[in-house]
Design a protein around this motif. Structure first.
Motif, PDB file in Angstrom:
ATOM      1  N   VAL A 259       7.326   6.105   2.813  1.00 22.25           N
ATOM      2  CA  VAL A 259       7.197   5.151   3.920  1.00 22.25           C
ATOM      3  C   VAL A 259       7.440   5.851   5.255  1.00 22.25           C
ATOM      4  O   VAL A 259       6.654   5.724   6.201  1.00 22.25           O
ATOM      5  CB  VAL A 259       8.168   3.968   3.744  1.00 22.25           C
ATOM      6  CG1 VAL A 259       8.247   3.136   5.014  1.00 22.25           C
ATOM      7  CG2 VAL A 259       7.713   3.095   2.577  1.00 22.25           C
TER       8      VAL A 259
ATOM      9  N   GLU B 127       2.502   1.667   2.647  1.00 21.56           N
ATOM     10  CA  GLU B 127       3.062   2.379   1.499  1.00 21.56           C
ATOM     11  C   GLU B 127       3.773   1.422   0.552  1.00 21.56           C
ATOM     12  O   GLU B 127       3.668   1.548  -0.679  1.00 21.56           O
ATOM     13  CB  GLU B 127       4.029   3.473   1.970  1.00 21.56           C
ATOM     14  CG  GLU B 127       3.366   4.670   2.610  1.00 21.56           C
ATOM     15  CD  GLU B 127       2.908   4.399   4.033  1.00 21.56           C
ATOM     16  OE1 GLU B 127       2.049   5.137   4.532  1.00 21.56           O
ATOM     17  OE2 GLU B 127       3.419   3.428   4.664  1.00 21.56           O
ATOM     18  N   GLU B 128       4.509   0.469   1.104  1.00 22.41           N
ATOM     19  CA  GLU B 128       5.182  -0.518   0.267  1.00 22.41           C
ATOM     20  C   GLU B 128       4.153  -1.340  -0.501  1.00 22.41           C
ATOM     21  O   GLU B 128       4.292  -1.562  -1.708  1.00 22.41           O
ATOM     22  CB  GLU B 128       6.054  -1.438   1.109  1.00 22.41           C
ATOM     23  CG  GLU B 128       6.797  -2.475   0.268  1.00 22.41           C
ATOM     24  CD  GLU B 128       7.409  -3.605   1.078  1.00 22.41           C
ATOM     25  OE1 GLU B 128       8.186  -4.383   0.502  1.00 22.41           O
ATOM     26  OE2 GLU B 128       7.097  -3.726   2.276  1.00 22.41           O
ATOM     27  N   LYS B 129       3.128  -1.805   0.189  1.00 24.04           N
ATOM     28  CA  LYS B 129       2.088  -2.606  -0.465  1.00 24.04           C
ATOM     29  C   LYS B 129       1.438  -1.826  -1.599  1.00 24.04           C
ATOM     30  O   LYS B 129       1.298  -2.336  -2.726  1.00 24.04           O
ATOM     31  CB  LYS B 129       1.025  -3.012   0.559  1.00 24.04           C
ATOM     32  CG  LYS B 129      -0.113  -3.857  -0.024  1.00 24.04           C
ATOM     33  CD  LYS B 129      -1.331  -3.858   0.868  1.00 24.04           C
ATOM     34  CE  LYS B 129      -2.047  -2.510   0.751  1.00 24.04           C
ATOM     35  NZ  LYS B 129      -3.354  -2.486   1.447  1.00 24.04           N
TER      36      LYS B 129
ATOM     37  N   THR C  14      13.815  -9.697   0.603  1.00 25.25           N
ATOM     38  CA  THR C  14      14.163  -8.590  -0.291  1.00 25.25           C
ATOM     39  C   THR C  14      14.306  -9.046  -1.751  1.00 25.25           C
ATOM     40  O   THR C  14      14.953 -10.057  -2.049  1.00 25.25           O
ATOM     41  CB  THR C  14      15.412  -7.804   0.148  1.00 25.25           C
ATOM     42  OG1 THR C  14      15.599  -6.698  -0.733  1.00 25.25           O
ATOM     43  CG2 THR C  14      16.667  -8.623   0.161  1.00 25.25           C
TER      44      THR C  14
ATOM     45  N   TYR D  88       4.289  -7.671   3.117  1.00 23.96           N
ATOM     46  CA  TYR D  88       4.823  -6.315   3.026  1.00 23.96           C
ATOM     47  C   TYR D  88       5.180  -5.798   4.409  1.00 23.96           C
ATOM     48  O   TYR D  88       4.684  -6.271   5.431  1.00 23.96           O
ATOM     49  CB  TYR D  88       3.803  -5.391   2.365  1.00 23.96           C
ATOM     50  CG  TYR D  88       3.478  -5.768   0.938  1.00 23.96           C
ATOM     51  CD1 TYR D  88       4.375  -5.502  -0.085  1.00 23.96           C
ATOM     52  CD2 TYR D  88       2.271  -6.405   0.616  1.00 23.96           C
ATOM     53  CE1 TYR D  88       4.084  -5.851  -1.400  1.00 23.96           C
ATOM     54  CE2 TYR D  88       1.976  -6.748  -0.692  1.00 23.96           C
ATOM     55  CZ  TYR D  88       2.879  -6.476  -1.696  1.00 23.96           C
ATOM     56  OH  TYR D  88       2.582  -6.825  -2.995  1.00 23.96           O
ATOM     57  N   ASN D  89       6.032  -4.765   4.427  1.00 22.25           N
ATOM     58  CA  ASN D  89       6.437  -4.170   5.693  1.00 22.25           C
ATOM     59  C   ASN D  89       5.584  -2.974   6.095  1.00 22.25           C
ATOM     60  O   ASN D  89       5.442  -2.691   7.279  1.00 22.25           O
ATOM     61  CB  ASN D  89       7.904  -3.740   5.623  1.00 22.25           C
ATOM     62  CG  ASN D  89       8.849  -4.926   5.706  1.00 22.25           C
ATOM     63  OD1 ASN D  89       8.598  -5.880   6.429  1.00 22.25           O
ATOM     64  ND2 ASN D  89       9.940  -4.877   4.954  1.00 22.25           N
ATOM     65  N   THR D  90       5.068  -2.245   5.111  1.00 24.39           N
ATOM     66  CA  THR D  90       4.229  -1.081   5.395  1.00 24.39           C
ATOM     67  C   THR D  90       3.123  -0.978   4.348  1.00 24.39           C
ATOM     68  O   THR D  90       3.208  -1.574   3.257  1.00 24.39           O
ATOM     69  CB  THR D  90       5.033   0.235   5.353  1.00 24.39           C
ATOM     70  OG1 THR D  90       5.562   0.425   4.030  1.00 24.39           O
ATOM     71  CG2 THR D  90       6.154   0.239   6.369  1.00 24.39           C
TER      72      THR D  90
ATOM     73  N   SER E 263      11.700   0.732   3.036  1.00 25.64           N
ATOM     74  CA  SER E 263      10.440  -0.014   2.996  1.00 25.64           C
ATOM     75  C   SER E 263       9.861  -0.161   4.396  1.00 25.64           C
ATOM     76  O   SER E 263       8.691  -0.445   4.569  1.00 25.64           O
ATOM     77  CB  SER E 263      10.647  -1.398   2.377  1.00 25.64           C
ATOM     78  OG  SER E 263      11.541  -2.163   3.167  1.00 25.64           O
TER      79      SER E 263
ATOM     80  N   ALA F 141      10.521  -3.559  -0.690  1.00 25.61           N
ATOM     81  CA  ALA F 141      10.575  -2.754  -1.910  1.00 25.61           C
ATOM     82  C   ALA F 141      10.234  -1.297  -1.624  1.00 25.61           C
ATOM     83  O   ALA F 141       9.445  -0.991  -0.740  1.00 25.61           O
ATOM     84  CB  ALA F 141       9.604  -3.316  -2.941  1.00 25.61           C
ATOM     85  N   HIS F 142      10.827  -0.419  -2.401  1.00 27.60           N
ATOM     86  CA  HIS F 142      10.457   0.991  -2.360  1.00 27.60           C
ATOM     87  C   HIS F 142      10.779   1.619  -3.703  1.00 27.60           C
ATOM     88  O   HIS F 142      11.370   0.986  -4.581  1.00 27.60           O
ATOM     89  CB  HIS F 142      11.156   1.728  -1.212  1.00 27.60           C
ATOM     90  CG  HIS F 142      12.605   1.385  -1.055  1.00 27.60           C
ATOM     91  ND1 HIS F 142      13.045   0.405  -0.198  1.00 27.60           N
ATOM     92  CD2 HIS F 142      13.699   1.886  -1.646  1.00 27.60           C
ATOM     93  CE1 HIS F 142      14.361   0.322  -0.249  1.00 27.60           C
ATOM     94  NE2 HIS F 142      14.786   1.199  -1.128  1.00 27.60           N
TER      95      HIS F 142
ATOM     96  N   TYR G  55      14.964   6.275   0.740  1.00 30.79           N
ATOM     97  CA  TYR G  55      14.578   4.947   0.258  1.00 30.79           C
ATOM     98  C   TYR G  55      14.473   3.961   1.421  1.00 30.79           C
ATOM     99  O   TYR G  55      15.473   3.429   1.891  1.00 30.79           O
ATOM    100  CB  TYR G  55      15.597   4.433  -0.758  1.00 30.79           C
ATOM    101  CG  TYR G  55      15.866   5.386  -1.895  1.00 30.79           C
ATOM    102  CD1 TYR G  55      14.862   5.724  -2.805  1.00 30.79           C
ATOM    103  CD2 TYR G  55      17.119   5.975  -2.054  1.00 30.79           C
ATOM    104  CE1 TYR G  55      15.091   6.608  -3.847  1.00 30.79           C
ATOM    105  CE2 TYR G  55      17.361   6.862  -3.101  1.00 30.79           C
ATOM    106  CZ  TYR G  55      16.348   7.173  -3.985  1.00 30.79           C
ATOM    107  OH  TYR G  55      16.584   8.053  -5.007  1.00 30.79           O
TER     108      TYR G  55
END
Length: 416
Positions: A351, A207-209, A157, A203-205, A328, A180-181, A326
Motif C-alpha cells: 500500500v 492495493e487493498e481492493k 475495519t 476500500y481505502n486504496t 491499508s 484490510a492488508h 502493514y
C-alpha cells in the motif's frame, strides 16, 4: 429509505454547509446512517478510528449520522473509560456501550500464538476473536434492535468484534470499510464470510481492493476506493511550532509508536545510520508510545500533539518516514504531501509503496542498505525533496480533497 416523522432526527445544514453542498453538486439526502467502530473520540487520532471520525463529520452535512461505539479508549486493554450513553463530538451523535470484559493479555497472546502459528480449530479462532475484543453485548443488542431505524450501517475495519459480531446482524444494510492488508489475522477462516456479507465495500486504496478481491473472491459486491480527505485550513500556523522543530534539520515519524508499526526497526536503522554517517539529522517522534524509545541524543519524542503542532512539524521537517509493513492507507503520507514534503516508506508494504509510485512523491526501502541510500539521497538534494513534495501536493489535490471523498461515499450509498 426509512420513514421518519420526528423532525428532531433531521440534521439542519448551516448556510455554509448548504452553500458547500450546492457548490459540490452533492444533494442532501436525509438518510439515517450508523457508523460502527471499536473506539471513537478526540483522543484517538490514527487508524480506522480516525478515518471513521473524519468521514462521519464530513458526511453529517448530507446525512443524519449516529456513531455506535464502546466506552474504551485503549485498544490494548479495552478498559471502559468513557461514560456510557449518548454524547456529541464535533456535531456528531455518539452512542457508547460498555465492553463486557477487558482483554486478558496473557491469555490473548497465548491464543494468538496458537491460531496464527499452529494447527488449530474453528472454535479456537472464535475464542481468539472474542479475546481480541472489544466484546459488548449491549452494543450488539442495540444494533440488532435498531436495524429498522437506520438506512445503512457502516462498519469500520474487519479486525474487531464490533464488525465481526455486529455486521451479520444487519448484513442487508451493511457497508464495510475493511482497512484490510496482508497480515496474519486476515488468513483466519472465520473472516471468510464477513467479506461476503455486506451490501457494499469501501476500500481505502487500490492495493487493498486488489488484495481483498484476490483473497476472498468477492469482486461481485458493489465497491469503490476512497480513502480519506485531507485539508489544511487554519492548521498551518508555523509560529506555534515546537522549538525543536524550528531550528534543527530532522526527519519525522507520526503515529502510534509500536513494534507492529515498524518503529523498532526504524530505531535500529536510524541509530546505525548515525554511527555510519556524519549527519546532524534528528529523528522526531510524534504520537502515543506503547514501546520503549531508545535513549539517543538525536531521537526526540514530543508525545501526543495537537493537529496544529502536527502540521507545523510536517512543514518544518525534511522527510516524513513511515516504517510500517502493514497499512491499508496512510493518512499521514497524504498530510505530508499536502505540506509538500517527500516521504520514505517501508517498501515491504504494498500500500505504501503503491501510494509512492502513483504519486511520484516518495522513495521506499526494503532493508537497511536501501534505507541509508535513500535517506542520503533525500537529505543531500533539496531540489529532489522539493520536486517530490510538489508532486505529492498535486496528487493529494487531485484524489484526496474532501469533496472527492464525500462524493464517493454518497455515490456508493446511492448505488446500494
Amino acid at each position: 429509505m426509512v420513514d421518519r416523522t420526528n423532525a428532531d432526527h433531521d440534521v439542519l445544514l448551516t448556510k455554509e454547509a448548504e452553500e458547500q453542498t450546492k457548490n459540490n453538486g452533492l444533494k442532501k439526502k436525509m438518510y439515517k446512517i450508523a457508523f460502527v467502530v471499536q473506539r471513537y473520540g478526540l483522543e484517538i487520532n490514527g487508524g480506522a478510528e480516525f478515518l471513521c471520525r473524519d468521514v462521519a463529520e464530513h458526511l453529517s452535512k448530507y446525512c443524519d449520522i449516529d456513531v455506535i461505539t464502546t466506552c474504551a479508549i485503549d485498544y490494548v486493554t479495552w478498559k471502559n473509560e468513557y461514560e456510557a450513553g449518548e454524547t456529541r463530538i464535533n456535531g456528531v451523535s455518539v452512542k457508547r456501550f460498555p465492553v463486557d470484559f477487558p482483554r486478558e493479555t496473557k491469555r490473548f497472546d497465548k491464543c494468538s500464538e496458537k491460531v496464527l502459528c499452529k494447527t488449530h480449530s474453528i472454535d479456537e479462532e472464535m475464542e481468539w476473536m472474542k479475546l481480541q475484543g472489544p466484546y459488548s453485548t449491549k452494543l450488539f443488542k442495540f444494533i440488532e434492535d435498531s436495524k429498522d431505524q437506520y438506512d445503512f450501517f457502516f462498519f469500520f475495519t474487519y479486525l474487531y468484534c464490533t464488525t465481526f459480531f455486529g455486521l451479520p446482524l444487519v448484513a442487508d444494510k451493511a457497508i464495510l470499510v475493511p482497512a484490510a492488508h496482508d497480515e496474519p489475522p486476515i488468513y483466519l477462516s472465520i473472516f471468510n464470510d464477513i467479506f461476503h456479507k455486506p451490501k457494499a465495500i469501501m476500500y481505502n486504496t487500490k492495493e487493498e481492493k486488489d488484495f481483498v478481491i484476490q483473497k476472498f473472491r468477492n469482486g461481485d459486491i458493489p465497491h469503490d476506493v476512497a480513502g480519506s480527505g485531507v485539508s489544511l485550513s487554519e492548521k498551518m500556523e508555523s509560529n506555534n511550532s515546537h522549538s525543536l522543530t524550528r531550528k534543527e534539520s530532522f526527519i519525522t515519524y507520526m503515529g502510534r509508536i509500536d513494534e507492529s508499526k515498524g518503529c523498532g526497526e526504524l530505531f535500529d536503522f536510524f541509530q546505525r545510520y548515525k554511527k555510519e554517517n556524519h549527519s546532524p539529522i534528528k529523528l522526531i517522534m510524534l504520537g502515543k508510545t506503547v514501546m520503549k524509545i531508545p535513549t539517543h541524543q538525536d531521537i526526540k519524542y514530543l508525545g501526543f500533539v495537537s493537529e496544529e503542532e502536527k502540521y507545523n512539524t510536517l512543514q518544518n521537517c525534511d522527510v516524513l518516514i513511515m516504517p510500517s509493513k502493514y497499512e491499508s492507507l496512510s493518512i499521514v503520507l497524504l498530510e505530508a504531501w499536502l505540506c509538500k514534503k517527500p516521504v520514505l516508506v517501508n517498501g515491504q508494504c504494498e500500500v505504501l509503496k503503491g501510494q509512492c509510485i502513483r504519486s511520484n512523491a516518495g522513495l521506499w526501502y526494503e532493508n537497511y542498505e536501501e534505507f541509508s541510500e535513500c535517506l542520503n539521497l533525500l537529505l543531500a538534494d533539496e531540489h529532489l525533496r522539493d520536486q517530490l513534495g510538489n508532486e505529492g501536493r498535486k496528487f493529494v489535490d487531485k484524489h484526496y480533497s474532501w469533496e472527492t471523498i464525500e462524493r464517493k461515499y454518497l455515490d456508493l450509498i446511492e448505488r446500494v
